[in-house]
Scaffold this motif. Sequence first.
Motif, PDB file in Angstrom:
ATOM      1  N   GLN A 100     -18.681  75.548 -10.770  1.00 53.05           N
ATOM      2  CA  GLN A 100     -20.238  75.669 -11.239  1.00 53.05           C
ATOM      3  C   GLN A 100     -21.077  74.330 -10.772  1.00 53.05           C
ATOM      4  O   GLN A 100     -20.170  73.369 -10.141  1.00 53.05           O
ATOM      5  CB  GLN A 100     -20.185  75.672 -12.830  1.00 53.05           C
ATOM      6  N   TYR A 101     -22.162  74.694 -10.898  1.00 52.74           N
ATOM      7  CA  TYR A 101     -23.254  73.514 -10.293  1.00 52.74           C
ATOM      8  C   TYR A 101     -23.644  72.596 -11.403  1.00 52.74           C
ATOM      9  O   TYR A 101     -24.160  73.083 -12.295  1.00 52.74           O
ATOM     10  CB  TYR A 101     -24.291  74.110  -9.360  1.00 52.74           C
ATOM     11  N   ALA A 102     -23.367  71.266 -11.221  1.00 55.02           N
ATOM     12  CA  ALA A 102     -23.992  70.205 -11.937  1.00 55.02           C
ATOM     13  C   ALA A 102     -25.193  70.058 -11.317  1.00 55.02           C
ATOM     14  O   ALA A 102     -25.367  70.002  -9.875  1.00 55.02           O
ATOM     15  CB  ALA A 102     -22.857  69.122 -11.887  1.00 55.02           C
ATOM     16  N   LEU A 119     -15.508  66.882 -12.843  1.00 61.49           N
ATOM     17  CA  LEU A 119     -16.993  66.725 -11.951  1.00 61.49           C
ATOM     18  C   LEU A 119     -16.382  66.482 -10.683  1.00 61.49           C
ATOM     19  O   LEU A 119     -15.884  65.345 -10.439  1.00 61.49           O
ATOM     20  CB  LEU A 119     -17.796  66.173 -12.714  1.00 61.49           C
ATOM     21  N   PHE A 120     -16.700  67.187  -9.583  1.00 58.31           N
ATOM     22  CA  PHE A 120     -16.363  66.678  -8.171  1.00 58.31           C
ATOM     23  C   PHE A 120     -17.901  66.345  -7.558  1.00 58.31           C
ATOM     24  O   PHE A 120     -18.719  67.107  -7.748  1.00 58.31           O
ATOM     25  CB  PHE A 120     -16.006  68.015  -7.509  1.00 58.31           C
ATOM     26  N   ILE A 121     -18.062  65.056  -7.114  1.00 58.62           N
ATOM     27  CA  ILE A 121     -19.493  64.826  -6.362  1.00 58.62           C
ATOM     28  C   ILE A 121     -19.043  64.827  -4.882  1.00 58.62           C
ATOM     29  O   ILE A 121     -18.246  63.966  -4.545  1.00 58.62           O
ATOM     30  CB  ILE A 121     -19.723  63.302  -6.716  1.00 58.62           C
ATOM     31  N   TYR A 135     -19.621  70.920  -9.516  1.00 58.89           N
ATOM     32  CA  TYR A 135     -19.683  70.451  -8.162  1.00 58.89           C
ATOM     33  C   TYR A 135     -21.261  69.638  -8.416  1.00 58.89           C
ATOM     34  O   TYR A 135     -21.994  70.603  -8.689  1.00 58.89           O
ATOM     35  CB  TYR A 135     -19.736  71.435  -7.224  1.00 58.89           C
ATOM     36  N   TYR A 136     -21.248  68.459  -7.969  1.00 60.93           N
ATOM     37  CA  TYR A 136     -22.603  67.909  -7.887  1.00 60.93           C
ATOM     38  C   TYR A 136     -22.846  67.535  -6.603  1.00 60.93           C
ATOM     39  O   TYR A 136     -21.922  66.628  -5.849  1.00 60.93           O
ATOM     40  CB  TYR A 136     -22.776  66.698  -8.852  1.00 60.93           C
ATOM     41  N   ASP A 137     -23.832  67.825  -5.811  1.00 57.58           N
ATOM     42  CA  ASP A 137     -24.023  67.515  -4.442  1.00 57.58           C
ATOM     43  C   ASP A 137     -24.790  66.059  -4.328  1.00 57.58           C
ATOM     44  O   ASP A 137     -25.874  66.038  -5.082  1.00 57.58           O
ATOM     45  CB  ASP A 137     -24.902  68.694  -3.718  1.00 57.58           C
TER      46      ASP A 137
END
Length: 135
Positions: free
Chosen positions: A17-19, A35-37, A66-68
Amino acid sequence: GSEALIDVSLSENNVYQYATNDNIKDLLDNKRGILFIGLNNDNVSRNNIMILNDVIMSTNINDVYYYDINNIDDDINAYLINKLNISNIKNGLVIVYKDGDILNIIDSKDLNNDELSKIYHDAVAELIEQCDESC
């Protein structure tokens, strides 16, 4: 919107999902998950996203974000540095968290795929131990 961040080589079975800047504090302060940065245009990031995805697919964990890092602003950067107790926020960090506690921070830099898979697996196993039937 900026929804199309994760590389298309992930199947529709991708777990992410998007953080966002709006929800990232709530996730790390109150929720549990991973959380994947990452960095949208970075091949290492894309590779590691897929390795983590494969590890997660064999579990019942639903809360993987996933956080871009392109989206980071000063406020979120300061929050993350403080929350994670690290000197800089960078591409490839994987954060395992539960109810405001940071259980694990994995820097995926300089690891080969097998090493990374094992480290991700151990971190995910640790989170599952902290959880009940599902996270």
